[in-house]
Write an enzyme that holds these catalytic residues in place. Structure first.
Site, mmCIF file in Angstrom:
data_model
loop_
_atom_site.group_PDB
_atom_site.id
_atom_site.type_symbol
_atom_site.label_atom_id
_atom_site.label_comp_id
_atom_site.label_asym_id
_atom_site.label_seq_id
_atom_site.Cartn_x
_atom_site.Cartn_y
_atom_site.Cartn_z
ATOM 1 N N VAL A 61 0.817 -1.206 0.000
ATOM 2 C CA VAL A 61 0.000 0.000 0.000
ATOM 3 C C VAL A 61 0.854 1.261 0.000
ATOM 4 O O VAL A 61 1.982 1.271 0.475
ATOM 5 C CB VAL A 61 -0.963 0.041 1.220
ATOM 6 N N CYS A 62 0.293 2.338 -0.558
ATOM 7 C CA CYS A 62 0.833 3.690 -0.433
ATOM 8 C C CYS A 62 -0.388 4.607 -0.325
ATOM 9 O O CYS A 62 -1.454 4.162 0.077
ATOM 10 C CB CYS A 62 1.761 4.044 -1.594
ATOM 11 N N LYS A 63 -0.253 5.866 -0.693
ATOM 12 C CA LYS A 63 -1.386 6.779 -0.539
ATOM 13 C C LYS A 63 -2.469 6.526 -1.580
ATOM 14 O O LYS A 63 -3.641 6.395 -1.247
ATOM 15 C CB LYS A 63 -0.914 8.234 -0.597
ATOM 16 N N MET A 89 -4.171 3.904 0.453
ATOM 17 C CA MET A 89 -4.720 4.206 1.776
ATOM 18 C C MET A 89 -5.912 5.146 1.714
ATOM 19 O O MET A 89 -6.757 5.127 2.605
ATOM 20 C CB MET A 89 -3.624 4.781 2.677
#
Length: 110
Positions: A61-63, A89
Site C-alpha cells: 500500500v501507499c497513498k 490508503m
C-alpha cells in the site's frame, strides 16, 4: 509486466492470517495513519531492506497506489508474492477500514 492489483472490496475484513501488509509511504505519512500490523519500508529504502519484508503473500500500500505499484512490479521480479492495493490508503480510509496512528491524533491519510 502487469502489476497484480486488488480493490479494497476484494480484501477480506478483517485481514486473514498469512496476509502481510507492506506500507511504502514516507515516515510522516506512516505516523499519521496506517494499517495495524503493517510493515513500514519507504519505497526509497526497499532495495536495501529486503530482509525486513514479510514472508508470504503481501498486500502493498501507499497513498493512492502509484508508489506501491512500482514496489509490486519490482518485488514481483525479485520473486515475491505481492499485490498492489488499488487506490491505496485513501480508498482504505474511504471504505471505513481500520487504521492506527502514532501519537494521540486520530488516524488519517496525509
Amino acid at each position: 509486466m502487469t502489476v497484480p492489483t486488488v480493490a479494497v472490496s476484494g480484501v477480506p475484513d478483517p485481514l486473514p492470517e498469512g496476509l502481510a501488509v507492506l506500507d511504502v509511504r514516507e515516515d510522516v505519512e506512516w505516523r499519521a495513519g496506517h494499517i495495524d500490523g503493517a510493515v513500514h519500508v519507504p519505497l526509497g529504502e526497499l532495495a536495501g531492506r529486503l530482509g525486513d519484508l514479510p514472508e508470504g503473500q503481501t498486500l502493498v500500500v501507499c497513498k493512492v497506489g502509484g508508489r506501491s505499484g512500482q514496489a509490486v512490479a519490482w518485488l514481483a521480479q525479485q520473486g515475491y508474492d505481492v499485490v498492489n492495493l488499488d487506490g491505496g490508503m485513501l480508498e482504505w480510509q474511504a471504505a471505513g477500514r481500520p487504521m492506527v496512528a502514532e501519537g494521540d491524533a486520530p488516524p488519517q491519510v496525509v
